[in-house]
Design a protein around this motif. Structure first.
Motif, PDB file in Angstrom:
ATOM      1  N   GLY A  88       0.923  -1.622  -0.003  1.00 33.97           N
ATOM      2  CA  GLY A  88       0.169   0.106   0.392  1.00 33.97           C
ATOM      3  C   GLY A  88       0.954   1.351   0.109  1.00 33.97           C
ATOM      4  N   THR A  89       1.793   1.376   0.493  1.00 34.48           N
ATOM      5  CA  THR A  89       3.136   2.394   0.632  1.00 34.48           C
ATOM      6  C   THR A  89       3.853   2.673  -0.556  1.00 34.48           C
ATOM      7  OG1 THR A  89       4.406   1.512   2.013  1.00 34.48           O
ATOM      8  CG2 THR A  89       3.101   2.724   3.418  1.00 34.48           C
ATOM      9  N   PHE A  90       3.433   1.527  -1.476  1.00 35.30           N
ATOM     10  CA  PHE A  90       4.459   2.141  -2.063  1.00 35.30           C
ATOM     11  C   PHE A  90       3.735   3.352  -3.017  1.00 35.30           C
ATOM     12  CE2 PHE A  90       6.096  -1.147  -0.838  1.00 35.30           C
ATOM     13  CZ  PHE A  90       7.750  -1.802  -1.004  1.00 35.30           C
ATOM     14  N   GLY A  91       4.457   3.718  -4.171  1.00 36.37           N
ATOM     15  CA  GLY A  91       3.970   5.007  -5.476  1.00 36.37           C
ATOM     16  C   GLY A  91       4.442   6.717  -4.264  1.00 36.37           C
ATOM     17  N   TRP A  92       3.634   6.209  -2.383  1.00 36.74           N
ATOM     18  CA  TRP A  92       3.220   7.470  -2.275  1.00 36.74           C
ATOM     19  C   TRP A  92       5.359   7.915  -1.439  1.00 36.74           C
ATOM     20  CZ3 TRP A  92      -0.708   9.713  -1.574  1.00 36.74           C
ATOM     21  CH2 TRP A  92      -1.946   8.849  -1.502  1.00 36.74           C
ATOM     22  N   THR A  93       4.919   9.100  -1.535  1.00 38.63           N
ATOM     23  CA  THR A  93       6.353   9.761  -0.898  1.00 38.63           C
ATOM     24  C   THR A  93       6.186  11.167  -0.264  1.00 38.63           C
ATOM     25  OG1 THR A  93       7.367   9.652  -2.844  1.00 38.63           O
ATOM     26  CG2 THR A  93       8.863  11.564  -1.192  1.00 38.63           C
ATOM     27  N   THR A  94       6.483  11.415   1.082  1.00 40.39           N
ATOM     28  CA  THR A  94       6.218  11.585   2.180  1.00 40.39           C
ATOM     29  C   THR A  94       6.833  12.766   2.152  1.00 40.39           C
ATOM     30  OG1 THR A  94       4.503  10.502   3.180  1.00 40.39           O
ATOM     31  CG2 THR A  94       5.219  12.272   4.465  1.00 40.39           C
ATOM     32  N   ARG A  95       6.758  14.423   2.428  1.00 35.21           N
ATOM     33  CA  ARG A  95       8.211  15.099   2.759  1.00 35.21           C
ATOM     34  C   ARG A  95       7.413  16.422   3.729  1.00 35.21           C
ATOM     35  NH1 ARG A  95       8.147  14.908  -2.608  1.00 35.21           N
ATOM     36  NH2 ARG A  95       9.838  14.645  -3.538  1.00 35.21           N
ATOM     37  N   VAL A  96       8.554  15.973   4.583  1.00 33.35           N
ATOM     38  CA  VAL A  96       8.239  16.302   6.159  1.00 33.35           C
ATOM     39  C   VAL A  96       8.809  17.647   5.347  1.00 33.35           C
ATOM     40  CG1 VAL A  96       8.561  16.942   8.529  1.00 33.35           C
ATOM     41  CG2 VAL A  96       7.919  14.583   7.270  1.00 33.35           C
ATOM     42  N   PRO A  97       8.918  19.145   5.545  1.00 29.99           N
ATOM     43  CA  PRO A  97       9.734  20.488   6.213  1.00 29.99           C
ATOM     44  C   PRO A  97      10.726  20.579   6.900  1.00 29.99           C
ATOM     45  CG  PRO A  97       7.125  20.929   6.275  1.00 29.99           C
ATOM     46  CD  PRO A  97       7.246  19.465   6.303  1.00 29.99           C
ATOM     47  N   ALA A  98      11.497  20.916   6.506  1.00 21.92           N
ATOM     48  CA  ALA A  98      12.935  20.700   7.499  1.00 21.92           C
ATOM     49  C   ALA A  98      12.378  21.763   8.912  1.00 21.92           C
ATOM     50  CB  ALA A  98      13.447  21.708   6.694  1.00 21.92           C
ATOM     51  N   VAL A  99      12.219  23.108   8.094  1.00 19.52           N
ATOM     52  CA  VAL A  99      11.551  23.907   9.404  1.00 19.52           C
ATOM     53  C   VAL A  99       9.974  23.954  10.124  1.00 19.52           C
ATOM     54  CG1 VAL A  99      11.122  26.619   9.830  1.00 19.52           C
ATOM     55  CG2 VAL A  99      13.038  25.735   7.966  1.00 19.52           C
ATOM     56  N   VAL A 100      10.483  23.811  11.201  1.00 21.24           N
ATOM     57  CA  VAL A 100       8.838  23.633  12.255  1.00 21.24           C
ATOM     58  C   VAL A 100       8.185  24.181  12.870  1.00 21.24           C
ATOM     59  CG1 VAL A 100       7.743  21.511  13.659  1.00 21.24           C
ATOM     60  CG2 VAL A 100       9.742  20.500  11.544  1.00 21.24           C
ATOM     61  N   PRO A 101       7.865  24.827  12.571  1.00 26.25           N
ATOM     62  CA  PRO A 101       6.611  25.782  13.658  1.00 26.25           C
ATOM     63  C   PRO A 101       6.708  25.014  14.904  1.00 26.25           C
ATOM     64  CG  PRO A 101       5.222  25.616  11.636  1.00 26.25           C
ATOM     65  CD  PRO A 101       6.467  24.926  11.441  1.00 26.25           C
ATOM     66  N   ALA A 102       7.413  26.140  16.360  1.00 28.46           N
ATOM     67  CA  ALA A 102       6.839  25.267  17.566  1.00 28.46           C
ATOM     68  C   ALA A 102       5.064  24.284  17.638  1.00 28.46           C
ATOM     69  CB  ALA A 102       7.253  26.704  18.749  1.00 28.46           C
ATOM     70  N   GLY A 103       5.530  23.180  19.060  1.00 25.68           N
ATOM     71  CA  GLY A 103       4.374  22.838  18.923  1.00 25.68           C
ATOM     72  C   GLY A 103       3.423  21.839  18.277  1.00 25.68           C
ATOM     73  N   ILE A 104       4.192  21.601  16.888  1.00 21.45           N
ATOM     74  CA  ILE A 104       4.172  20.977  15.933  1.00 21.45           C
ATOM     75  C   ILE A 104       4.570  19.751  16.098  1.00 21.45           C
ATOM     76  CG2 ILE A 104       4.329  20.114  13.508  1.00 21.45           C
ATOM     77  CD1 ILE A 104       1.891  22.390  13.957  1.00 21.45           C
ATOM     78  N   ASP A 105       4.509  18.411  16.098  1.00 23.56           N
ATOM     79  CA  ASP A 105       4.540  17.227  16.425  1.00 23.56           C
ATOM     80  C   ASP A 105       4.754  16.286  15.333  1.00 23.56           C
ATOM     81  OD1 ASP A 105       5.518  14.219  17.573  1.00 23.56           O
ATOM     82  OD2 ASP A 105       4.156  14.068  18.903  1.00 23.56           O
ATOM     83  N   THR A 106       5.647  16.354  14.558  1.00 22.92           N
ATOM     84  CA  THR A 106       6.101  16.038  12.955  1.00 22.92           C
ATOM     85  C   THR A 106       5.837  13.778  12.969  1.00 22.92           C
ATOM     86  OG1 THR A 106       8.269  15.861  13.055  1.00 22.92           O
ATOM     87  CG2 THR A 106       7.503  17.665  12.409  1.00 22.92           C
ATOM     88  N   ALA A 107       6.276  13.698  14.226  1.00 19.56           N
ATOM     89  CA  ALA A 107       6.013  12.137  14.127  1.00 19.56           C
ATOM     90  C   ALA A 107       4.646  11.421  14.605  1.00 19.56           C
ATOM     91  CB  ALA A 107       6.568  11.386  15.085  1.00 19.56           C
ATOM     92  N   ALA A 108       3.771  12.126  15.006  1.00 18.78           N
ATOM     93  CA  ALA A 108       1.996  12.458  15.329  1.00 18.78           C
ATOM     94  C   ALA A 108       1.683  12.448  14.304  1.00 18.78           C
ATOM     95  CB  ALA A 108       1.683  13.206  16.392  1.00 18.78           C
ATOM     96  N   LEU A 109       1.656  13.890  13.242  1.00 20.04           N
ATOM     97  CA  LEU A 109       1.027  14.032  11.890  1.00 20.04           C
ATOM     98  C   LEU A 109       1.273  13.061  10.985  1.00 20.04           C
ATOM     99  CD1 LEU A 109       1.565  17.720  12.246  1.00 20.04           C
ATOM    100  CD2 LEU A 109      -0.199  17.017  13.089  1.00 20.04           C
ATOM    101  N   SER A 110       2.679  12.568  11.094  1.00 22.96           N
ATOM    102  CA  SER A 110       2.745  11.475   9.968  1.00 22.96           C
ATOM    103  C   SER A 110       2.418  10.193  10.509  1.00 22.96           C
ATOM    104  CB  SER A 110       4.938  11.451  10.102  1.00 22.96           C
ATOM    105  OG  SER A 110       4.997  13.001   9.721  1.00 22.96           O
ATOM    106  N   ARG A 111       2.082   9.713  11.302  1.00 26.04           N
ATOM    107  CA  ARG A 111       0.961   8.583  11.268  1.00 26.04           C
ATOM    108  C   ARG A 111      -0.050   8.857  12.062  1.00 26.04           C
ATOM    109  NH1 ARG A 111       1.189   4.607  16.845  1.00 26.04           N
ATOM    110  NH2 ARG A 111       0.009   3.470  15.911  1.00 26.04           N
ATOM    111  N   THR A 112      -0.549   9.581  11.558  1.00 23.78           N
ATOM    112  CA  THR A 112      -1.642  10.706  11.161  1.00 23.78           C
ATOM    113  C   THR A 112      -2.174  10.268  10.021  1.00 23.78           C
ATOM    114  OG1 THR A 112      -2.771  11.914  13.428  1.00 23.78           O
ATOM    115  CG2 THR A 112      -3.820  12.048  11.130  1.00 23.78           C
TER     116      THR A 112
END
Lengths: 339, 180
Positions: A188-212
């Motif tokens: 299922g994950t093939f074909g997808w490429t996820t990009r997380v911005p290098a600059v992350v505002p304070a209070g954002i949990d990129t791990a939790a958002l990626s998991r959602t």
């Protein structure tokens, strides 16, 4: 004096009436159920369409790149792949490029025989993996990141194991999965490429958002966590296709909306026309910032599995051992230490 | 649209509230009950079997629900799947008020006790039938019911004399369309 029968009947009636007045189960519920049923029915009769390309049955396989396909090599290094014996079954892990910052630990494929787990193969994020053994009590426990994951236990009734399972597990000990026919790869994950911005505002949990985000494109995602964004922030799921942008606000606990054409694993049941990207977008941040984690979709990217060479010897994966979580068939080049 | 799909559609539209209310007695919360109904519907329709009417579908799904709850008490993997899904929906504040006292009281029981109470005193199954459906021994079911009796009588302020003379030995309809 009132009897329990009366209390139960009255409670049921009033609750049922109230649920009906509230509109009953919505369209999303029905869509989700139909999707799950369709997938299970498909899994039970796997072998058609794209699945036949991926099904590796009793032979081992390796992933190679298709000419002209963008450079997504999921199992590196190639030299290690070439030594994998062809009669060892090889399962696909998720595409790491799809995971973003999701705290993925491993994928487990559970094969069943005679109503019990017969083999459990692990695939880790880096493509390494192998089989685990049951312990002396018949429990299949995999230790990863200092945590014991009990993948199957001896006291489970046989009817649970009428079919195999494939599940993705995360470093916090949670996971999710679907039934599995014991043959087809879950891609299922093939074909997808996820990009997380290098600059992350304070209070954002990129791990939790990626998991959602993974609730749309993979196995075992997790609904939006309140603590993943600063107070007052607004979160939307954004699905873009050639018809435009579809936006759905997410609240605490919500998973991503379903994407037409993708099943519970994010796998395309048929070619998905026009789908371009899925994103989780956070707005109403301090200073008016917007933050997005975007997964772009390229249907031309898919894993190709081939049998490189035959190899003698039978698998010995089901041999009970007093040693829990020991690797029997590690991937060549893989570290035996489970993080 | 496939025949099974139109039957699922009809079942959810016509019987959804009843199934969720039944599930809520088994698991306590509306959200968990919806998950349970989802799982039971998927389990029922994933097998290629002949289900002709919405009544039959309702009976199959309803019969699957207690077993799924019991499976969760036995299976760590099943519990994990249910837990994982519970993260994917809003908090429990959406529970409807109607009958909530009963569901709260039931929720204080152990999961197996809760299921046994519903099968015995709502579905009117005999102890032997409950035991057979859940794969438990008769004595175990009796023990669960005795514990539940003491507990619920206090919680709900009702009689604890539940060993009523209505112990029935009816044949339970599994395929009939009369289940409501």
């Amino acid at each position: 004096m009132t009897q329990i029968n009366d209390v139960l009947n009255e409670g049921f009636r009033s609750h049922s009436d109230a649920l009906a007045r509230a509109g009953g189960l919505g369209d999303d519920f029905e869509r989700g159920a139909v999707k799950s049923i369709r997938r299970r029915r498909n899994v039970r009769t796997a072998g058609a369409g794209a699945g036949s390309v991926l099904a590796i049955g009793a032979v081992g396989a390796a992933v190679v790149l298709m000419p002209g396909v963008r450079g997504v090599n999921f199992f590196e290094p190639a030299a290690a792949v070439s030594t994998w014996p062809c009669n060892e079954q090889r399962f696909l892990g998720p595409n790491p490029q799809a995971l973003g910052d999701a705290p993925f630990a491993f994928r487990a494929y559970i094969e069943v025989a005679d109503g019990a787990p017969a083999r459990i193969a692990i695939e880790r994020r880096d493509g390494s993996g192998g089989d685990i053994r049951p312990d002396a009590e018949g429990n299949w426990v995999y230790r990863y990141g200092g945590r014991d994951f009990t993948l199957a236990s001896a006291d489970q009734p046989a009817d649970i194991w009428s079919a195999g399972l494939v599940g993705d597990y995360y470093t916090d000990g949670t996971g999710g999965g679907v039934s599995w026919d014991g043959k087809s790869n879950i891609d299922g994950t093939f074909g997808w490429t996820t990009r997380v911005p290098a600059v992350v505002p304070a209070g954002i949990d990129t791990a939790a958002l990626s998991r959602t985000l993974m609730t749309a494109i993979g196995l075992g995602g997790r609904g939006l966590q309140q603590t993943a964004v600063p107070e007052g922030a607004v979160v939307h799921a954004v699905i873009v296709d050639t018809d435009g942008e579809r936006t759905t606000q997410l609240f605490a606990g919500d998973s991503m909306p379903s994407i037409d054409g993708l099943d519970d694993t994010g796998q395309a049941e048929a070619p998905v026309d026009g789908l371009e990207s899925v994103a989780i977008r956070v707005t109403n941040l301090p200073d008016g910032q917007t933050f997005s984690i975007v997964s772009t979709y390229d249907p031309s990217v898919f894993p190709v599995v081939t049998c490189l060479e035959p190899a003698p010897g039978a698998s010995q994966y089901a041999t009970p051992s007093p040693t829990p979580s020991s690797w029997l068939a590690p991937m060549p080049g893989a570290s035996l230490a489970a993080n | 649209m496939a025949q099974w799909q139109s039957l699922v559609d009809q079942l959810i539209r016509e019987r959804g509230p009843q199934l969720v209310a039944y599930g809520a007695m088994l698991v306590g919360r509306d959200g968990d009950a919806e998950d349970l109904v989802h799982d039971a519907i998927v389990k029922t329709f994933s097998r290629r079997r002949s289900i002709g009417t919405v009544g039959e579908a309702h009976a199959y799904v309803r019969k699957a629900m207690p077993s799924i709850v019991i499976d969760r008490t036995r299976s760590a993997a099943s519990r994990r799947r249910a837990l994982s899904r519970s993260f994917e929906r809003p908090d429990d504040g959406a529970d409807l008020d109607a009958g909530v006292d009963l569901r709260r009281a039931l929720r204080t029981l152990a999961p197996r006790e809760q299921v046994c109470v519903v099968l015995r005193y709502f579905d009117d199954l005999t102890v032997t039938q409950v035991a057979a459906q859940l794969g438990l021994a008769d004595g175990t079911v009796k023990r669960y019911l005795a514990n539940a009796r003491t507990h619920l009588a206090q919680e709900l302020g009702i009689s604890d004399n539940w060993d009523d003379p209505r112990e029935r030995a009816d044949v339970v309809a599994v395929h009939g369309g009369k289940t409501s």
